[in-house]
Scaffold this motif. Sequence first.
Motif, PDB file in Angstrom:
ATOM      1  N   VAL A 601      44.246  46.361  33.127  1.00  7.67           N
ATOM      2  CA  VAL A 601      45.660  46.093  33.434  1.00  7.67           C
ATOM      3  C   VAL A 601      45.866  46.040  34.941  1.00  7.67           C
ATOM      4  N   ARG A 602      45.222  46.972  35.679  1.00  9.72           N
ATOM      5  CA  ARG A 602      45.387  46.977  37.141  1.00  9.72           C
ATOM      6  C   ARG A 602      44.925  45.662  37.761  1.00  9.72           C
ATOM      7  N   ALA A 603      43.897  45.044  37.187  1.00 15.27           N
ATOM      8  CA  ALA A 603      43.358  43.795  37.747  1.00 15.27           C
ATOM      9  C   ALA A 603      44.323  42.626  37.605  1.00 15.27           C
ATOM     10  N   GLN A 604      45.274  42.695  36.644  1.00 18.43           N
ATOM     11  CA  GLN A 604      46.145  41.548  36.371  1.00 18.43           C
ATOM     12  C   GLN A 604      47.617  41.853  36.591  1.00 18.43           C
ATOM     13  N   VAL A 605      47.933  43.060  37.075  1.00 17.06           N
ATOM     14  CA  VAL A 605      49.325  43.514  37.026  1.00 17.06           C
ATOM     15  C   VAL A 605      50.257  42.672  37.897  1.00 17.06           C
TER      16      VAL A 605
END
Length: 658
Positions: A601-605
């Motif tokens: 999730v952090r990679a695409q937030v």
Amino acid sequence: MPLSFFCRFALCTLLCVAALPGRVRAAAPGTPMLDSLLRRVREPQLPDTARVLLLCRISDQYWAQRTDSAAAYADRALRLARRIGYRHGEGEALNRQGAALRESNLARALELFQASLHLARTTHDVPLQAQNLRSIGIIYVYLRDRQVGLSYYFQALRLGQQLGDEQRQVVDLSNIGLAYDLYNQLDSAWYYQQQAYTLARRIHSPTNYILYGLAQEARKEGRVAEALEYYRRSIGESRRLRHLRSLNFAYVGLAALYQQQGRADSSIYYARLGYQAAQTNGFLRGVLNASIVLTKEFTRRGPIDSAFKYQGRMLVMKDTLFGQEKVMRLQSLDYRERQRAQQAAAAQQELRARYQRYALLGGVAVLLGLVGLLAWHQRQQQRINAALQASLVELKQTQAQLVQREKMAFLGELTAGVAHELQNPLGFVKQFAAAGTDLLAAINGQQRLTGDGALDREILDGLKENLLSISQHGQRATAIIRGMLDHARTGRAPRQPTDLNALAAEQLSLAYEGLRQQFPDFAARQHLDLAPELPALPVAAQDLGRALLNLCTNAFYATRQRQQTAPPDYLPAVTVRTRPLPGGGAEIQVQDNGIGMSPAVRAQVFEAFFTTKPVGEGTGLGLALSHDIVTTGHGGTLTLHSEEGVGTTFTITLPGAA
């Protein structure tokens, strides 16, 4: 996106065969070949000249795996060569630097290859001349300058034949074949690839790139079984060599073959493998080619968020690579014009010297002839200047057309994305409206309620539920449109000195009240840790306030999500803190003790339309808009630190007043 468009990007294959001197096999980190080179370069008794060449060989080996490591070893080799005055080693290191930079900076790569070629000619180093002629040819093929690119390739091939270096001849023959494939001259492409393949088999040289070139020709001519065999052989050999670039080419080529056959699952599978290989290597054109295939397949079959994800990667790569190539086209034209101008100046200087000699030897008669020649030369110069002016006007017109074409293509892609995103909520609105109309028609046909209380309530409850669903999905469509409008307005508001403490406190309160209206039973602790000495910075208060409101709203939402499964003693809390930065800037943090985020999730937030909220509760534009406001609109940064089950902290840094 038509396959012809995909084929245009096949020029990236030319990069793969820009083999450096001595590159016969690519070694991955940890292989015996690379380990041996790394041990030898650390030996203290090794002469510095040998150390320079070893560093260049290490750069060669890393080139197929990680271009950043290849650049680092090339830099070390160049510094050492210049320190000890080793001209040959300096030329070798300059060539390696150019190869490592060719993906990120074509202009700088061309300068490095030209400098290395000049050194090679000065020192009469024929092998290094051949290597740089090949490297410069690749640059011109990138720029679609077919005549110049092929002329450099054939010069390199002739020098390799003079040297009797069959390994060089394999690489140059394959280069020429791939160039003809780019220009869709398939007969010539097949001829040179076959020559390269025959020679490579005889000298036991790797054929992974050549097999890929043969597969490309077979695919374009419709020989499916033959193309499939060549692609698979190229993949197998590339895996054995651990060569990520050739793996990317073969995977993406195989994905294109399956795409032509309508086998979407196989196409997506191999395109993803190609994407991963290129991303690991830092190969931007490989990422672009894989993203084109994936965007087309996910747009056609879904899910739509995957199509948006790879479309976003595709747009970023196109902007980076096309931006470079547009600049390089202009620089290439300018470089050739400067060459012509230098040649004309040299000819003019020679002509003047000749006139002076005539004046001394021939007297008045020669002087009269000189005047006539000067007048003729002036007319020639005027014609040349007029031709240059016409070329410049044509160049500017072509550049304007290219820019307009890119704008229209981006607008079409953006419109398609918004249409796909709005299709779901509007489809639900249509469906529930039709169901409500049927219920009303049933009641109207009876002219009264049925008299059966339970049935009447069921009909009215169903009608009420349909109207609520229509309202919810209509609000979602409105939120999507509002988010797109907010994206369009980012950066237009005027900047004024603003009390950031007051702005942050206000947005924290607004976010809390907004969530309380949506979930009345929700309660959380609000905490402000504001630095009293914070400077008033010139910002667009409305835009920055919108970004802070999005961050605070997400923070409260995350604490509510955790509260639903947490023990009774859990207390939701959101903290906003500020502090001044050296140089007059400021930092704003929004911290929560919510559910936190996974690495995926952090990679695409910060990507547009990405959301983890249920359908109807989020548009996926809030954090993307906040990121644009802070970075593009204010020249700052927006970062996050998150841990699942612990919480998340977003940090905004803003520069000081200029």
